[in-house]
Design an enzyme around this catalytic site. Structure first.
Site, short mmCIF file in Angstrom:
data_model
loop_
_atom_site.label_atom_id
_atom_site.label_comp_id
_atom_site.label_asym_id
_atom_site.label_seq_id
_atom_site.Cartn_x
_atom_site.Cartn_y
_atom_site.Cartn_z
N HIS A 88 0.85 -1.19 0.00
CA HIS A 88 0.00 0.00 0.00
C HIS A 88 0.88 1.23 0.00
O HIS A 88 1.95 1.23 0.61
CB HIS A 88 -0.91 0.01 1.24
CG HIS A 88 -2.06 0.93 1.11
ND1 HIS A 88 -1.97 2.27 1.39
CD2 HIS A 88 -3.31 0.71 0.68
CE1 HIS A 88 -3.13 2.83 1.16
NE2 HIS A 88 -3.97 1.91 0.72
N ASP A 127 -7.91 -5.54 0.25
CA ASP A 127 -8.40 -6.42 -0.80
C ASP A 127 -8.00 -7.88 -0.60
O ASP A 127 -8.42 -8.75 -1.36
CB ASP A 127 -7.88 -5.94 -2.17
CG ASP A 127 -8.47 -4.60 -2.53
OD1 ASP A 127 -9.68 -4.44 -2.32
OD2 ASP A 127 -7.73 -3.73 -2.98
N1 CMC Z 1 4.10 -7.58 -4.72
C1 CMC Z 1 5.44 -7.53 -4.95
N2 CMC Z 1 6.17 -6.42 -4.83
C2 CMC Z 1 5.54 -5.29 -4.49
C3 CMC Z 1 4.15 -5.28 -4.24
C4 CMC Z 1 3.43 -6.48 -4.37
N3 CMC Z 1 2.12 -6.51 -4.15
N4 CMC Z 1 3.77 -4.01 -3.93
C5 CMC Z 1 4.88 -3.26 -3.97
N5 CMC Z 1 5.95 -4.04 -4.31
C6 CMC Z 1 7.35 -3.60 -4.41
C7 CMC Z 1 7.58 -2.85 -5.70
O1 CMC Z 1 8.01 -3.69 -6.73
C8 CMC Z 1 8.63 -1.86 -5.29
O2 CMC Z 1 9.87 -2.50 -5.29
P1 CMC Z 1 11.21 -1.70 -5.71
O3 CMC Z 1 11.37 -0.61 -4.69
O4 CMC Z 1 12.28 -2.75 -5.65
O5 CMC Z 1 10.97 -1.18 -7.10
C9 CMC Z 1 8.30 -1.54 -3.84
O6 CMC Z 1 7.59 -2.67 -3.35
C10 CMC Z 1 7.43 -0.29 -3.67
O7 CMC Z 1 6.31 -0.44 -4.52
P2 CMC Z 1 5.66 0.75 -5.35
O8 CMC Z 1 4.91 0.19 -6.50
O9 CMC Z 1 6.71 1.79 -5.63
O10 CMC Z 1 4.67 1.34 -4.26
P3 CMC Z 1 3.39 2.18 -4.54
O11 CMC Z 1 3.10 2.89 -3.29
O12 CMC Z 1 3.55 3.00 -5.78
O13 CMC Z 1 2.28 1.07 -4.86
C11 CMC Z 1 0.46 -0.43 -4.65
C12 CMC Z 1 1.28 0.70 -3.98
C13 CMC Z 1 -0.76 -0.72 -3.79
C14 CMC Z 1 -0.02 0.04 -6.04
C15 CMC Z 1 1.35 -1.69 -4.79
O14 CMC Z 1 1.75 -2.14 -3.51
C16 CMC Z 1 0.65 -2.83 -5.55
O15 CMC Z 1 0.68 -2.84 -6.79
N6 CMC Z 1 -0.01 -3.79 -4.81
C17 CMC Z 1 -0.79 -4.83 -5.45
C18 CMC Z 1 -2.15 -4.28 -5.88
C19 CMC Z 1 -3.07 -4.07 -4.70
O16 CMC Z 1 -3.22 -4.92 -3.82
N7 CMC Z 1 -3.74 -2.90 -4.69
C20 CMC Z 1 -4.74 -2.56 -3.66
C21 CMC Z 1 -4.29 -1.40 -2.82
S1 CMC Z 1 -5.33 -1.15 -1.36
C22 CMC Z 1 -6.92 -0.83 -1.92
C23 CMC Z 1 -7.05 0.24 -2.94
O17 CMC Z 1 -6.26 1.18 -3.04
O18 CMC Z 1 -8.04 0.21 -3.67
#
Ligand code: CMC
Length: 434
Positions: free
Chosen positions: A309, A367
């Site tokens: 998140h 989720d």
């Molecule tokens: N699985 C594997 N690696 C992950 C995941 C994951 N679910 N989430 C983040 N990472 C890694 C990502 O690859 C990155 O690594 P690095 O620093 O080496 O490049 C690091 O963690 C930080 O991730 P980010 O994408 O820069 O973080 P963000 O804040 O931009 O993204 C997120 C947040 C929710 C989009 C992401 O965690 C994600 O894609 N999660 C899976 C989708 C999900 O469950 N979404 C629901 C969110 S909660 C409800 C809602 O918002 O509706």
């Protein structure tokens, strides 16, 4: 928001110093007010994805991502999930305080009296393909509300804003249920105003003319809890979309339709569908290491859905409540040995013990467990995100109302770091090289 005169940030560059006021919130980190930065310093800030930017002032919801705290108008989500119910939380979000008994009764009556849709809106549904995703149908139908409810589109009139608010909260379950019925080829089931909000939604989804649906109080309570847990979440992507769309003065139905479109993405509300699909694909605990390895592989775009998140660097408090709810609901329904729940629990444990997830502070989010409960209730995965949209409508509208009433409101207009070509002259087509 306090502008403490003693607190100033100083930004030095190119031999000049710009002084920036520091604003202190009730909770959370201080905020550097950069509104005059371009005028006084001639520079922009660069923050793609708004990782360090407060886009507005708000009094509605607070999240402490490090501690895993979520407060609505100051009340912890755990207390609201346990003691309150969705329509009371709607009142709290919209008007700022918990209602008295009389205020709650009046609000529930107003919402209940607006559950039906204009009959002509049925033609809208019929214009879609039967195999359309219900989110696609909802985006279209909610946007079309501005073509039907002209008397509540003038955003400068507080009364019209109130009517639009009640209409959207009341009609969203009807729209989501009809979108579902349409895609499975069943006749629409009209709302019944003697039922509570969650029971009415369940009945509109599952009743058929040949056989009425007997509302199970366990399922109805679980549904209400899912609505409550998703009601608002501060300045997330879809809420920011609603705020940005409405900053131009667009009508509230159009803005909420924009929010629904944004919510659909798999990184946001679409994650609940993607998460359940992923858990099913994993299928059995033996395959968990394979999927964990894929999630960690930089060359594989796969991510563990329902994990991570932007704000929570600790357990999402909503996931804790939902994990417990999943156990309760499945037990009460007599499906204690649900293999998907088993995979989810073991996957969670494996990820929480894995150095990659620990180091990046990736925890289960809202989720991760919601889909298991919704599936046990009888919903197909395609309905998970529409249910999120029904729940979040009140959050979008509360934030929209707050923004319209904010004297600091301006049209949202971000700037950019331009890295394209400098100015150049047009070349006639015959002079261009292949
Ligand atoms: N699985 C594997 N690696 C992950 C995941 C994951 N679910 N989430 C983040 N990472 C890694 C990502 O690859 C990155 O690594 P690095 O620093 O080496 O490049 C690091 O963690 C930080 O991730 P980010 O994408 O820069 O973080 P963000 O804040 O931009 O993204 C997120 C947040 C929710 C989009 C992401 O965690 C994600 O894609 N999660 C899976 C989708 C999900 O469950 N979404 C629901 C969110 S909660 C409800 C809602 O918002 O509706």
């Amino acid at each position: 928001m306090a502008d403490d005169n003693n607190k100033r940030a100083r930004l030095g560059f190119d031999g000049k110093t710009v002084e920036l006021p520091i604003l202190s919130p009730t909770l959370g980190p201080d905020v550097i007010d950069i509104r005059r930065l371009y005028a006084d310093g001639g520079v922009f800030t660069y923050d793609p994805g708004y990782t360090s930017t407060a886009s507005c002032e708000s009094k509605i919801t607070f999240i402490d991502g490090n501690k895993g705290i979520l407060l609505h108008r100051g009340y912890p989500i755990e207390q609201l999930a346990e003691k309150s119910h969705y329509l009371e939380v709607c009142y709290l979000l919209l008007y700022g305080e918990l209602p008295t008994g009389r205020q709650l009764e009046d609000f529930e009556a107003r919402v209940t009296n607006h559950t039906m849709l204009h009959e002509q809106m049925m033609y809208f549904f019929r214009g879609f393909r039967r195999d359309a995703h219900p989110m696609a149908v909802m985006t279209g139908v909610v946007g079309a509300m501005s073509a039907f409810y002209h008397d509540s589109t003038d955003i400068s009139d507080p009364w019209q804003r109130e009517v639009a608010t009640v209409r959207m909260i009341a009609k969203m379950p009807t729209i989501a249920a009809m979108a579902y019925k349409f895609t499975i080829g069943q006749p629409f089931v009209y709302p019944r105003n003697d039922l509570d909000y969650a029971s009415n939604f369940l009945r509109m989804c599952f009743a058929v003319p040949a056989e009425d649906y007997e509302v199970n109080p366990i399922l109805s309570r679980a549904m209400d809890r899912i609505f409550t847990l998703h009601a608002d979440h501060e300045q997330n992507a879809s809420t920011s979309t609603v705020r940005l769309a409405s900053s131009s003065g667009a009508n509230p139905f159009a803005c909420v339709a924009a929010g629904i479109a944004c919510l659909w993405g798999p990184a946001h509300g679409g994650a609940n569908q993607a998460c359940l699909e992923m858990l099913k694909e994993i299928g059995s605990p033996e395959r968990i290491p394979e999927f964990i390895a894929r999630a960690k592989d930089r060359n594989d775009p796969f991510r563990l859905m329902g994990f991570g998140h932007r704000v929570y660097k600790n357990f999402d408090p909503r996931a804790r409540v939902l994990k417990q709810s999943a156990d309760e609901v499945l037990h009460l329904l007599g499906i204690d040995n649900n293999p998907t729940l088993q995979v989810a629990k073991e996957l969670e444990a494996a990820a929480l013990n894995d150095p990659y997830f620990k180091e990046k502070k990736l925890f289960p989010n809202v989720d991760f467990y919601s889909g298991i409960i919704l599936e046990a209730m009888g919903f197909p995965t395609s309905m998970f995100t529409p249910i999120f949209a029904v729940s979040r409508t009140v959050g979008w509208i509360s934030q929209w109302k707050e923004m319209i009433a904010d004297p600091a409101m301006k049209i949202g207009r971000p700037r950019q770091l331009y890295t394209g070509h400098a100015q150049r002259d047009y070349v006639d087509v015959e002079d261009r090289k292949d």
